[in-house]
Design a protein around this motif. Structure first.
Motif, PDB file in Angstrom:
ATOM      1  N   SER A 172     -14.578 -39.940   5.207  1.00  0.00           N
ATOM      2  CA  SER A 172     -14.441 -40.689   3.710  1.00  0.00           C
ATOM      3  C   SER A 172     -15.480 -42.123   3.984  1.00  0.00           C
ATOM      4  O   SER A 172     -15.431 -42.431   5.271  1.00  0.00           O
ATOM      5  CB  SER A 172     -13.214 -41.039   3.481  1.00  0.00           C
ATOM      6  OG  SER A 172     -12.467 -40.073   3.314  1.00  0.00           O
TER       7      SER A 172
ATOM      8  N   SER B 146     -21.066 -37.110   9.115  1.00  0.00           N
ATOM      9  CA  SER B 146     -19.958 -36.496   9.231  1.00  0.00           C
ATOM     10  C   SER B 146     -19.298 -36.432   7.878  1.00  0.00           C
ATOM     11  O   SER B 146     -19.555 -36.552   6.984  1.00  0.00           O
ATOM     12  CB  SER B 146     -19.059 -37.392  10.074  1.00  0.00           C
ATOM     13  OG  SER B 146     -18.635 -38.719   9.317  1.00  0.00           O
ATOM     14  N   SER B 147     -18.014 -35.387   7.863  1.00  0.00           N
ATOM     15  CA  SER B 147     -17.401 -35.371   6.749  1.00  0.00           C
ATOM     16  C   SER B 147     -16.254 -36.220   6.336  1.00  0.00           C
ATOM     17  O   SER B 147     -15.620 -36.225   5.393  1.00  0.00           O
ATOM     18  CB  SER B 147     -16.696 -34.038   6.879  1.00  0.00           C
ATOM     19  OG  SER B 147     -15.759 -33.915   8.044  1.00  0.00           O
TER      20      SER B 147
END
Length: 94
Positions: free
Chosen positions: A34, A31-32
């Motif tokens: 953090s 995923s993007s």
């Protein structure tokens, strides 16, 4: 409580991983979102080991994230901060 020592008493000690490189790899998925650093990775190979680790984390209120390939796109393999990653990627039987 020494989290690493306790975990090492539940599984084969070398299957409790706390080196920075491995923790960093377990802090992300596809995923993007953090990265979030776990405290440890516990590699399990039997349902008995899973039960011991899950029971320990529940009793001591330690966040636990199950992980296999870490290929999720929605962030489900990203652990909680200072939690434990339960690595089931080495299991070949249910």
């Amino acid at each position: 409580m020494n989290l690493l020592s306790e975990l090492r008493s539940l599984v084969t000690p070398e299957n409790v991983i706390d080196n920075a490189t491995a923790l960093e790899a377990a802090s992300i998925d596809e995923s993007s979102l953090s990265p979030v650093m776990p405290a440890a990775i516990v590699r399990v190979f039997t349902s008995d080991e899973i039960q011991r680790v899950v029971r320990f984390c529940f009793q001591h209120k330690v966040p636990l994230t199950a992980r296999a390939a870490g290929s999720a796109l929605e962030g489900s393999a990203i652990p909680c901060a200072n939690g434990v990653v339960l690595d089931v990627s080495g299991m070949d039987k249910v």
